[in-house]
Design a protein around this motif. Structure first.
Motif, PDB file in Angstrom:
ATOM      1  N   LEU A 475       0.829  -1.215   0.000  1.00 14.42           N
ATOM      2  CA  LEU A 475       0.000   0.000   0.000  1.00 14.42           C
ATOM      3  C   LEU A 475       0.860   1.261   0.000  1.00 14.42           C
ATOM      4  N   VAL A 476       0.322   2.300  -0.607  1.00 12.07           N
ATOM      5  CA  VAL A 476       0.921   3.628  -0.578  1.00 12.07           C
ATOM      6  C   VAL A 476      -0.087   4.590   0.032  1.00 12.07           C
ATOM      7  N   ALA A 477       0.371   5.408   0.989  1.00 12.88           N
ATOM      8  CA  ALA A 477      -0.446   6.504   1.526  1.00 12.88           C
ATOM      9  C   ALA A 477       0.064   7.788   0.899  1.00 12.88           C
ATOM     10  N   LEU A 478      -0.751   8.412   0.049  1.00 17.15           N
ATOM     11  CA  LEU A 478      -0.311   9.550  -0.756  1.00 17.15           C
ATOM     12  C   LEU A 478      -1.010  10.827  -0.315  1.00 17.15           C
ATOM     13  N   ILE A 479      -0.218  11.882  -0.088  1.00 24.76           N
ATOM     14  CA  ILE A 479      -0.791  13.189   0.279  1.00 24.76           C
ATOM     15  C   ILE A 479      -0.128  14.294  -0.532  1.00 24.76           C
ATOM     16  N   GLY A 480      -0.917  15.283  -0.857  1.00 19.39           N
ATOM     17  CA  GLY A 480      -0.451  16.507  -1.481  1.00 19.39           C
ATOM     18  C   GLY A 480      -1.029  17.681  -0.687  1.00 19.39           C
ATOM     19  N   GLU A 481      -0.824  18.870  -1.181  1.00 18.97           N
ATOM     20  CA  GLU A 481      -1.343  20.050  -0.471  1.00 18.97           C
ATOM     21  C   GLU A 481      -2.854  20.004  -0.330  1.00 18.97           C
ATOM     22  N   SER A 482      -3.550  19.606  -1.397  1.00 16.83           N
ATOM     23  CA  SER A 482      -5.010  19.572  -1.350  1.00 16.83           C
ATOM     24  C   SER A 482      -5.511  18.542  -0.350  1.00 16.83           C
ATOM     25  N   GLU A 483      -4.811  17.384  -0.250  1.00 20.05           N
ATOM     26  CA  GLU A 483      -5.217  16.345   0.715  1.00 20.05           C
ATOM     27  C   GLU A 483      -5.040  16.846   2.147  1.00 20.05           C
ATOM     28  N   VAL A 484      -3.934  17.550   2.404  1.00 19.64           N
ATOM     29  CA  VAL A 484      -3.688  18.061   3.752  1.00 19.64           C
ATOM     30  C   VAL A 484      -4.752  19.079   4.127  1.00 19.64           C
ATOM     31  N   GLU A 485      -5.070  19.982   3.195  1.00 16.87           N
ATOM     32  CA  GLU A 485      -6.095  20.999   3.464  1.00 16.87           C
ATOM     33  C   GLU A 485      -7.464  20.382   3.716  1.00 16.87           C
ATOM     34  N   ALA A 486      -7.785  19.299   2.981  1.00 16.76           N
ATOM     35  CA  ALA A 486      -9.097  18.665   3.118  1.00 16.76           C
ATOM     36  C   ALA A 486      -9.133  17.625   4.234  1.00 16.76           C
ATOM     37  N   GLY A 487      -7.973  17.337   4.837  1.00 18.67           N
ATOM     38  CA  GLY A 487      -7.924  16.344   5.910  1.00 18.67           C
ATOM     39  C   GLY A 487      -8.168  14.929   5.413  1.00 18.67           C
ATOM     40  N   VAL A 488      -7.668  14.612   4.195  1.00 19.63           N
ATOM     41  CA  VAL A 488      -7.870  13.278   3.618  1.00 19.63           C
ATOM     42  C   VAL A 488      -6.520  12.688   3.207  1.00 19.63           C
ATOM     43  N   LYS A 503     -10.879   9.759   4.846  1.00 18.45           N
ATOM     44  CA  LYS A 503     -10.577  10.769   5.859  1.00 18.45           C
ATOM     45  C   LYS A 503      -9.324  10.358   6.621  1.00 18.45           C
ATOM     46  N   ARG A 504      -8.581  11.352   7.054  1.00 19.67           N
ATOM     47  CA  ARG A 504      -7.311  11.093   7.737  1.00 19.67           C
ATOM     48  C   ARG A 504      -7.510  10.212   8.966  1.00 19.67           C
ATOM     49  N   GLU A 505      -8.601  10.470   9.724  1.00 22.34           N
ATOM     50  CA  GLU A 505      -8.836   9.696  10.943  1.00 22.34           C
ATOM     51  C   GLU A 505      -9.224   8.246  10.657  1.00 22.34           C
ATOM     52  N   GLU A 506      -9.528   7.945   9.403  1.00 19.35           N
ATOM     53  CA  GLU A 506      -9.884   6.571   9.034  1.00 19.35           C
ATOM     54  C   GLU A 506      -8.690   5.789   8.476  1.00 19.35           C
ATOM     55  N   LEU A 507      -7.524   6.433   8.437  1.00 19.89           N
ATOM     56  CA  LEU A 507      -6.360   5.839   7.777  1.00 19.89           C
ATOM     57  C   LEU A 507      -5.970   4.493   8.395  1.00 19.89           C
ATOM     58  N   VAL A 508      -5.792   4.470   9.713  1.00 23.31           N
ATOM     59  CA  VAL A 508      -5.306   3.259  10.373  1.00 23.31           C
ATOM     60  C   VAL A 508      -6.257   2.091  10.151  1.00 23.31           C
ATOM     61  N   GLU A 509      -7.533   2.319  10.361  1.00 25.58           N
ATOM     62  CA  GLU A 509      -8.512   1.243  10.218  1.00 25.58           C
ATOM     63  C   GLU A 509      -8.600   0.771   8.766  1.00 25.58           C
ATOM     64  N   THR A 510      -8.550   1.715   7.829  1.00 27.69           N
ATOM     65  CA  THR A 510      -8.617   1.349   6.416  1.00 27.69           C
ATOM     66  C   THR A 510      -7.405   0.528   5.999  1.00 27.69           C
ATOM     67  N   VAL A 511      -6.228   0.936   6.452  1.00 26.42           N
ATOM     68  CA  VAL A 511      -5.007   0.190   6.129  1.00 26.42           C
ATOM     69  C   VAL A 511      -5.085  -1.229   6.672  1.00 26.42           C
ATOM     70  N   ARG A 512      -5.544  -1.375   7.904  1.00 24.80           N
ATOM     71  CA  ARG A 512      -5.672  -2.709   8.502  1.00 24.80           C
ATOM     72  C   ARG A 512      -6.647  -3.581   7.719  1.00 24.80           C
ATOM     73  N   GLN A 513      -7.745  -3.001   7.290  1.00 28.77           N
ATOM     74  CA  GLN A 513      -8.723  -3.767   6.511  1.00 28.77           C
ATOM     75  C   GLN A 513      -8.128  -4.221   5.184  1.00 28.77           C
ATOM     76  N   LYS A 514      -7.438  -3.307   4.523  1.00 25.35           N
ATOM     77  CA  LYS A 514      -6.867  -3.646   3.216  1.00 25.35           C
ATOM     78  C   LYS A 514      -5.747  -4.686   3.352  1.00 25.35           C
ATOM     79  N   LEU A 515      -4.928  -4.564   4.390  1.00 27.42           N
ATOM     80  CA  LEU A 515      -3.871  -5.540   4.607  1.00 27.42           C
ATOM     81  C   LEU A 515      -4.457  -6.909   4.939  1.00 27.42           C
ATOM     82  N   GLY A 516      -5.556  -6.898   5.656  1.00 25.42           N
ATOM     83  CA  GLY A 516      -6.199  -8.160   6.000  1.00 25.42           C
ATOM     84  C   GLY A 516      -6.793  -8.868   4.801  1.00 25.42           C
ATOM     85  N   GLY A 517      -7.096  -8.108   3.747  1.00 25.82           N
ATOM     86  CA  GLY A 517      -7.684  -8.695   2.548  1.00 25.82           C
ATOM     87  C   GLY A 517      -6.674  -9.141   1.520  1.00 25.82           C
TER      88      GLY A 517
END
Length: 518
Positions: A475-488, A503-517
């Motif tokens: 997996l890659v977690a990708l951010i740019g200026e627009s992502e930082v401003e939007a909190g995603v 959403k940024r606060e969903e990152l950890v849970e989403t990563v775990r779900q994707k890794l589990g799959g």
């Protein structure tokens, strides 16, 4: 802004190279921050392939013809690069998992022992022990195996029973054959059961464990040869070998897996001083191999009928076959009268595992046995002041030989393993975002997720994504200026290149779900 982001993704996917066959490779002098240096002979991050290290070091004194110092590893040793260590890790993990499945506990002992602890335990192989220089203190030697130190540990700590495993390096002044896994420094993976138990139950578990490890590694067909020291002693005694020559003759028989009978017979007669007629009688027995039918035949042999030692050995092996059938591991068992195991401390059942296919190592031949062991009921008593004995049985895997075959198999099948265990690579799409990248890394690390990012302040996005693909980071977690401003954050699947914005606060849970799959 969303349209611009989509155009950026299209551009990245179009320009990104697909090169999954080169782990740890980073384009343009490692723009993504991988500091591993590679040479012309190290295109795959393999630091020992094709080097003098692989051949054990041809310049034995460390100097070339010009007298200049030659940088190399000592003869019989080698380095392991990232990919090789990844293969080794897979083999180790299989062995550890089986050890744990059987309820074994782990111990550790010093890499060197008092010389007196090791002396007189290995027969003719004692000459292979590395002695350390006497510096006015204790006289020490590097350990030759893990069995004798284990027996010392049991005696010193007054242990009555234990099921233990030990994985560590041992040292032997042997003639190395590097391409088939014979080194002077190498790992052994030992499993032993110490204690007074009913006959053949612990011994059958050891055979089962060998069967399970080799089956899980998937290295091809294998045979587990078994024999019994009491049977061999019975044969020697019945054929007329003097009792004081039992161990030297046993050591000669042990060479039958490497040398023809004619050479072994010559050693018995010329070097051991055995009568030719006696040697020929022994040859009639040690050339035999089979299964339970051979046990029955030899148990009724006219010469061996009157040998209490041989009859006790036959009874043990009959019981061992029965228990192994119940455990589901008897199909690979072969009763081999030529199996002797040269070490002096064995007293009962002995066994050795040999791969019967998939070994193509040129002139140096096959790797030989990949596991071996047996019963040694008298070894602990040699260290106890009151000569208290603790019966023991165990086995040892030659990890270097297993690794040699496993690596060959993986390369032949074009199976790539990952040198790193990184799960997420954090990518920044714009300049001046090093702090945002570090914040994201800190968040992932705090959640126990394996993550890394570039060591450059302003790395190019293509180089970062290429690094993730080359190293098979899922997996890659990708951010740019627009992502930082939007909190995603954008989550990118490295294989499919599909991206999901969360959403940024969903990152950890989403990563775990994707890794589990995955």
């Amino acid at each position: 802004m969303e349209k611009m982001d989509n155009q950026l993704s299209d551009l990245v996917n179009k320009e990104l190279k697909v090169d999954v066959a080169a782990p740890n490779k980073s384009p343009e002098n490692d723009k993504a921050g991988n500091h591993s240096k590679r040479t012309e002979n190290d295109k795959d991050g393999n630091h020992s392939k094709g080097s003098q290290n692989e051949k054990g070091g041809s310049q034995s004194k460390g100097k070339g013809k010009s007298g200049k110092f030659v940088l190399k590893t000592p003869k019989g040793t080698r380095d392991y690069g990232p990919m090789e260590m990844a293969y080794r890790r897979e083999v180790f993990n299989v062995i550890y998992s089986v050890f744990h499945m059987h309820g074994a506990v782990q111990i550790e002992t010093p890499v060197f022992e008092l010389k007196d602890v090791l002396t007189g335990k290995y027969g003719e192989d004692s000459k292979l022990i590395y002695d350390l220089e006497d510096q006015g203190g204790e006289i020490l030697s590097l350990r030759y195996d893990l069995t004798v130190p284990f027996a010392r540990y049991v005696a010193m700590n007054k242990i009555d029973n234990i099921k233990r495993y030990h994985v560590a390096r041992v040292y032997r002044r042997d003639s190395p054959a590097m391409t088939r896994g014979r080194y002077r420094e190498f790992y052994q993976c030992d499993f032993d059961i110490a204690g007074q138990f009913d006959a053949m139950i612990p011994d059958a578990e050891c055979v089962q464990l060998v069967h399970q490890v080799l089956s899980k590694l998937g290295l091809g067909e294998f045979t587990i040869k078994i024999n019994h020291r009491k049977i061999l002693d019975g044969v020697f005694g019945s054929c007329g070998v003097p009792s004081e020559k039992f161990r030297p003759i046993c050591s000669a028989v042990d060479k039958l897996d490497k040398s023809p009978w004619e050479e072994v017979r010559k050693e018995m007669v010329d070097e051991k001083g055995l009568d030719e007629e006696v040697a020929d009688k022994i040859g009639n027995y040690v050339k035999l191999s089979g299964r339970e039918e051979l046990l029955e035949t030899l148990a009724n042999d006219e010469l061996l009928k009157s040998s209490p030692s041989a009859q006790a050995g036959f009874a043990d092996l009959k019981l061992l076959f029965q228990y192994c059938k119940s455990l589901g591991c008897a199909e690979h068992l072969v009763f081999d009268m030529g199996l002797a195991r040269g070490l002096d401390y064995y007293t009962g059942v002995i066994y050795e595992a040999v791969l019967t296919a998939g070994q193509n190592f040129g002139e140096e031949g096959p790797v030989g046995s990949v596991a071996g062991g047996g019963r040694y009921d008298g070894l602990v008593g040699m260290f106890d002041p009151k000569k208290k004995t603790v019966p023991c049985v165990g086995l040892s895997f030659g990890i270097e030989r297993l690794f040699t075959i496993y690596e060959q198999k993986m390369r032949a099948e074009s199976n790539k393993v990952r040198a790193t265990q990184t799960e997420v690579f954090v990518v920044t799409a714009c300049k001046g975002m090093v702090h945002e990248r570090l914040k994201l890394l800190g968040l992932l690390h705090e959640a126990g997720i394996k993550a890394e990012g570039s060591y450059k302040n302003n790395p190019k996005i293509l180089n970062q994504l290429q690094y993730a693909e080359d190293n098979k980071i899922p997996l890659v977690a990708l951010i740019g200026e627009s992502e930082v401003e939007a909190g995603v954050v954008k989550i990118r699947d490295t294989v499919t290149r599909e991206e999901t914005t969360i959403k940024r606060e969903e990152l950890v849970e989403t990563v775990r779900q994707k890794l589990g799959g995955l």
